[in-house]
Design an enzyme around this catalytic site. Structure first.
Site, mmCIF file in Angstrom:
data_model
loop_
_atom_site.group_PDB
_atom_site.id
_atom_site.type_symbol
_atom_site.label_atom_id
_atom_site.label_comp_id
_atom_site.label_asym_id
_atom_site.label_seq_id
_atom_site.Cartn_x
_atom_site.Cartn_y
_atom_site.Cartn_z
ATOM 1 N N CYS A 1 2.336 -10.718 4.660
ATOM 2 C CA CYS A 1 2.899 -11.966 4.281
ATOM 3 C C CYS A 1 5.165 -10.484 4.700
ATOM 4 O O CYS A 1 4.834 -10.200 4.189
ATOM 5 C CB CYS A 1 3.250 -12.409 2.994
ATOM 6 S SG CYS A 1 3.704 -11.739 1.529
ATOM 7 N N HIS B 1 4.923 -1.218 -2.771
ATOM 8 C CA HIS B 1 5.362 -1.594 -1.920
ATOM 9 C C HIS B 1 6.785 -1.546 -1.098
ATOM 10 O O HIS B 1 7.504 -2.258 -1.166
ATOM 11 C CB HIS B 1 5.621 -3.566 -1.378
ATOM 12 C CG HIS B 1 5.599 -4.198 -0.644
ATOM 13 N ND1 HIS B 1 5.509 -3.613 0.247
ATOM 14 C CD2 HIS B 1 6.036 -5.007 -0.970
ATOM 15 C CE1 HIS B 1 6.227 -4.939 1.392
ATOM 16 N NE2 HIS B 1 6.658 -5.100 0.242
ATOM 17 N N CYS C 1 9.110 -7.049 5.319
ATOM 18 C CA CYS C 1 7.257 -6.858 4.718
ATOM 19 C C CYS C 1 6.492 -6.379 5.602
ATOM 20 O O CYS C 1 5.544 -5.184 5.515
ATOM 21 C CB CYS C 1 7.009 -7.471 3.227
ATOM 22 S SG CYS C 1 8.372 -7.812 2.387
#
Length: 408
Positions: free
Chosen positions: A393, A363, A90
């Site tokens: 995160c 995302h 991510c």
């Protein structure tokens, strides 16, 4: 020592994976269009002076495989331009920006493309084997069915390799399970999570109406000639009652739902990172200066806490405190983890994700680092503010953060 500055930023609209506006676009073509858009912002820059193309991709396989960064460089017509593909899940395109910063600080180059992409549609709708060892579920990716670990607490879990029957650490357990673990540790209620999710959607809706997101998005042309100009995922008029009616996704007695977690998405973003001396030589006024970056790690079972230590470290390196920061962008993988991080860091909520976040916007894993950087820069400009921190995160139990100073 040269400073690293961001002189241009662009991102695509964000599509819903497998059913949204960008499902027909390949990752390489999408990245090419976004990089062309960011280069168009800096006509003074000769592409032959770019030292490297650093491309973040969370799951580099299938259509996103074979060193996509180099493929994109060649598709741009820049045979001279090296390219590499980096995964830190991510935070992949926070990592590429960090690499550009380090190269500039080391005196090894003056101009870098830092980009990120994820076209989840390319492997959701295709073979389940397109990304070996990974199965995707809505709203976030989860390990393959072969992983049979029991994940009902925040204690260390394992999975059994069916080939060897060996018990191994489950470093990449389902992200949804890690969110439920944080809920168990903190006691953050389902209602608190839903309230935060509604806040994200409502703020994104207001930002769209105000024209904020239009400044952040570069249109994308589909193979059939259709032009996409806006994000798929934000929803107008979201209410707490509507979100509260959704059922848990990861545990029957859990709190994480499709309404208080990010969806699966497609998208790409790009930045031009340059030495301040090169920017001056070209007569450019940079958008922002990179003050500091950080990467930290913690138990994979509670990976959503990653931004806590990462933000603490980047503030320490910057000689700042929370009070010195005007805006925070923390990627919204799950409402529970953003709320938990905000509580732990004692962040003022009126300075956090002020235009909505990934719960509303989406995302795409590899894109997100560059996307939240672009959003942060624009947010600082819209509010006439100076200092911002972007953080995420990271699957596997990590956190990354970057502090920037707006310059124009």
């Amino acid at each position: 020592m040269a400073e690293a500055v961001i002189v241009a930023a662009a991102r695509s609209p964000i599509g819903r994976a497998n059913k949204g506006s960008l499902r027909s676009v390949r990752a390489d073509d999408l990245t090419v269009q976004v990089i062309r858009a960011v280069l168009d912002q800096v006509p003074q820059l000769d592409p032959r002076d770019i030292d490297d193309l650093l491309l973040g991709c969370g799951l580099p396989g299938g259509e996103q495989g074979s060193n996509l960064g180099r493929t994109v460089a060649v598709m741009l017509g820049y045979d001279h331009l090296p390219g590499t593909t980096i995964t830190r899940y991510c935070a992949s395109s926070l990592q590429t920006t960090r690499m550009a910063l380090h190269a500039i600080k080391a005196g090894e180059g003056d101009a870098y493309l830092s980009a990120g992409v994820e076209v989840v549609s390319s492997f959701v709708k295709g073979s389940s084997d397109a990304i070996p060892g990974v199965e995707l579920t809505n709203p976030v990716f989860a390990p393959a069915q072969a992983r049979s670990a029991q994940r009902t607490t925040a204690g260390a879990s394992t999975w059994v390799d069916p080939r060897t029957e060996q018990s191994l650490p489950d470093v990449y357990l389902s992200m949804g399970q890690t969110a439920e673990n944080i809920q168990q540790l903190t006691g953050i209620s389902r209602r608190e999570q839903d309230e935060y999710a509604v806040r994200s959607q409502n703020r994104a809706e207001r930002a769209i109406a105000a024209g904020f997101w239009a400044t952040d998005i570069s249109p994308i042309t589909l193979p059939d000639g259709t032009v996409v100009t806006g994000d798929d995922s934000p929803r107008a008029g979201v209410t707490l009652d509507a979100v509260a009616g959704l059922t848990p996704v990861f545990r029957p007695d859990g709190t994480v739902t499709a309404g208080n977690a990010c969806p699966l998405n497609d998208g790409a973003a790009a930045l031009i990172v340059m030495s301040d001396t090169k920017a001056r030589d070209l007569g450019l006024t940079p958008l922002a200066r990179i003050i500091a970056t950080s990467v930290t790690a913690l138990s994979p079972e509670i990976m959503g806490y990653g931004p806590v230590a990462a933000i603490q470290r980047v503030l320490q390196r910057s000689g700042m405190t929370v009070d010195d920061v005007d805006l925070f962008e923390i990627n919204e993988a799950f409402a529970v983890q953003v709320v938990a991080c905000a509580q732990e860091l004692e962040l003022p909520m009126d300075r956090l994700n002020v235009n909505g976040g990934a719960i509303a916007i989406g995302h795409p894993f590899g894109m997100t680092g560059a996307r939240i950087t672009s959003t942060l820069i624009n947010g600082l400009r819209w509010t006439d503010s100076e200092i911002g921190v972007a953080s995420a995160c990271v699957a596997g139990g990590m956190g990354m953060a970057m502090a920037i100073e707006r310059l124009s």
